[in-house]
Motif scaffolding. Structure first.
Motif, PDB file in Angstrom:
ATOM      1  N   THR A 197       0.840  -1.200   0.000  1.00 29.50           N
ATOM      2  CA  THR A 197       0.000   0.000   0.000  1.00 29.50           C
ATOM      3  C   THR A 197       0.868   1.240   0.000  1.00 29.50           C
ATOM      4  OG1 THR A 197      -1.655  -1.207   1.310  1.00 29.50           O
ATOM      5  CG2 THR A 197      -1.897   1.179   1.171  1.00 29.50           C
TER       6      THR A 197
ATOM      7  N   PHE B 271      -1.106   7.913  -3.227  1.00 36.25           N
ATOM      8  CA  PHE B 271      -1.490   8.093  -4.629  1.00 36.25           C
ATOM      9  C   PHE B 271      -0.621   9.163  -5.282  1.00 36.25           C
ATOM     10  CE2 PHE B 271      -4.273  10.266  -7.787  1.00 36.25           C
ATOM     11  CZ  PHE B 271      -4.490   9.194  -8.648  1.00 36.25           C
TER      12      PHE B 271
ATOM     13  N   MET C  52       1.704   5.147  -9.121  1.00 33.08           N
ATOM     14  CA  MET C  52       0.814   4.462 -10.052  1.00 33.08           C
ATOM     15  C   MET C  52       1.618   3.630 -11.052  1.00 33.08           C
ATOM     16  SD  MET C  52      -2.290   3.857 -11.122  1.00 33.08           S
ATOM     17  CE  MET C  52      -3.313   5.120 -10.349  1.00 33.08           C
TER      18      MET C  52
ATOM     19  N   VAL D 171      -7.498   1.670  -5.984  1.00 28.62           N
ATOM     20  CA  VAL D 171      -7.268   3.044  -5.549  1.00 28.62           C
ATOM     21  C   VAL D 171      -8.476   3.430  -4.706  1.00 28.62           C
ATOM     22  CG1 VAL D 171      -6.859   5.423  -6.260  1.00 28.62           C
ATOM     23  CG2 VAL D 171      -5.952   3.537  -7.641  1.00 28.62           C
ATOM     24  N   LYS D 172      -8.203   3.824  -3.459  1.00 31.63           N
ATOM     25  CA  LYS D 172      -9.279   4.063  -2.502  1.00 31.63           C
ATOM     26  C   LYS D 172      -9.114   5.414  -1.814  1.00 31.63           C
ATOM     27  CE  LYS D 172      -8.979  -0.792  -0.968  1.00 31.63           C
ATOM     28  NZ  LYS D 172      -8.838  -1.642   0.238  1.00 31.63           N
TER      29      LYS D 172
ATOM     30  N   TYR E  30      -3.721   7.441 -14.230  1.00 30.41           N
ATOM     31  CA  TYR E  30      -3.520   8.402 -13.139  1.00 30.41           C
ATOM     32  C   TYR E  30      -4.350   9.669 -13.373  1.00 30.41           C
ATOM     33  CZ  TYR E  30      -1.477  11.943 -10.162  1.00 30.41           C
ATOM     34  OH  TYR E  30      -1.325  12.964  -9.252  1.00 30.41           O
TER      35      TYR E  30
ATOM     36  N   LEU F  63      -6.108   9.932  -1.748  1.00 28.90           N
ATOM     37  CA  LEU F  63      -6.235   8.541  -2.172  1.00 28.90           C
ATOM     38  C   LEU F  63      -5.005   7.727  -1.798  1.00 28.90           C
ATOM     39  CD1 LEU F  63      -7.589   9.206  -5.786  1.00 28.90           C
ATOM     40  CD2 LEU F  63      -8.953   8.543  -3.798  1.00 28.90           C
TER      41      LEU F  63
ATOM     42  N   ILE G   7      -3.087   3.748  -2.963  1.00 24.01           N
ATOM     43  CA  ILE G   7      -3.048   2.660  -3.943  1.00 24.01           C
ATOM     44  C   ILE G   7      -2.682   1.382  -3.202  1.00 24.01           C
ATOM     45  CG2 ILE G   7      -2.077   1.808  -6.108  1.00 24.01           C
ATOM     46  CD1 ILE G   7      -1.133   4.656  -6.714  1.00 24.01           C
TER      47      ILE G   7
END
Length: 259
Positions: free
Chosen positions: A34, A37, A42, A54-55, A98, A109, A111
């Motif tokens: 993890t 972002f 990316m 992606v959260k 991206y 965000l 990843i």
């Protein structure tokens, strides 16, 4: 984000939680790769993994989540949750991926490496373990619920059309023995208590955590997320009334009324 009005402190941010878990010699083995972002991240994550998520660094109910997967041939398929809908797009380059996500989301965000989740009846699932403690009491596992995702959805959330199973129902649907289910419950309990104890050593005043675990298709256990800000357990009222009553009792002890 919920405005918490009861006595249980939180650790805000999925990336911060991952960093805390990665500082523990046992728990770090459960954490998917993890990172924050960025364009650079990316590119490196898509070079290293066949799929990524992606959260929002802080969010719930499966909203605002993207899944990026390498397409057959070339390019990438990007699936995106908007409210309760799932949209899909094909993009040719990591830079385009991206830019697309960066334009669509205004939130901070992260990843995360995509996990090929174990399945039940052809659908992906993960497991929410609710861990609570009364003021000055020990951490206690009060509930296990299995979130089975809706067909072809990239998330398993109940809010996104998923279904809830007990661990016993999951085992029966998968054709597993009672002994296997019992061992899974034992493993989940052990890891949940380790997580609760470790995270609460980083942040005093914590009384509840909803820990999302997942098994991959090789039966390796992963920690997908830990939610300590107003974790929802109201749907358990219909799945396991005994567990729901116990969670309400604990929640009342630290001032939570809207559980």
């Amino acid at each position: 984000m919920y405005d918490k009005k009861y006595n249980s402190r939180s650790i805000y941010g999925k990336l911060k939680v991952c960093r805390y878990l990665n500082s523990h010699k046992t728990l770090k083995k459960l954490v998917p790769h993890t990172v924050s972002f960025s364009r650079e991240h990316m590119e490196s994550m898509l070079a290293s993994h066949s799929s990524i998520y992606v959260k929002p660094d802080s969010g719930s109910q499966g909203m605002g989540i993207f899944k990026v997967k390498k397409s057959e041939g070339s390019g990438y398929t990007v699936k995106h949750i908007v409210k309760k809908k799932q949209l899909s797009h094909h993009l040719n380059t990591t830079s385009a991926v991206y830019d697309y996500i960066n334009k669509k989301s205004e939130k901070k965000l992260i990843i995360q490496k995509g996990i090929k989740l174990d399945r039940v009846n052809g659908r992906a699932y993960d497991i929410r373990v609710m861990v609570q403690r009364k003021p000055d009491g020990p951490w206690t596992v009060n509930c296990y619920s299995v979130k089975v995702g809706a067909s072809k959805k990239i998330v398993t959330n109940y809010y996104q059309g998923g279904k809830l199973y007990t661990m016993e129902k999951l085992g029966k649907q998968q054709g597993k023995s009672a002994a296997t289910t019992s061992q899974r419950l034992s493993d989940l309990k052990s890891m949940s208590l380790k997580i609760a104890e470790h995270l609460s050593s980083k942040r005093e005043g914590m009384h509840e955590m909803g820990i999302d675990f997942a098994y991959d298709r090789n039966q390796k256990l992963w920690v997908i997320e830990v939610n300590s800000n107003h974790p929802q357990f109201y749907p358990m009222k219909w799945l396991d009334s005994k567990a729901f009553k116990k969670m309400k009792e604990f929640a009342k002890s630290y001032g939570r009324k809207d559980a």
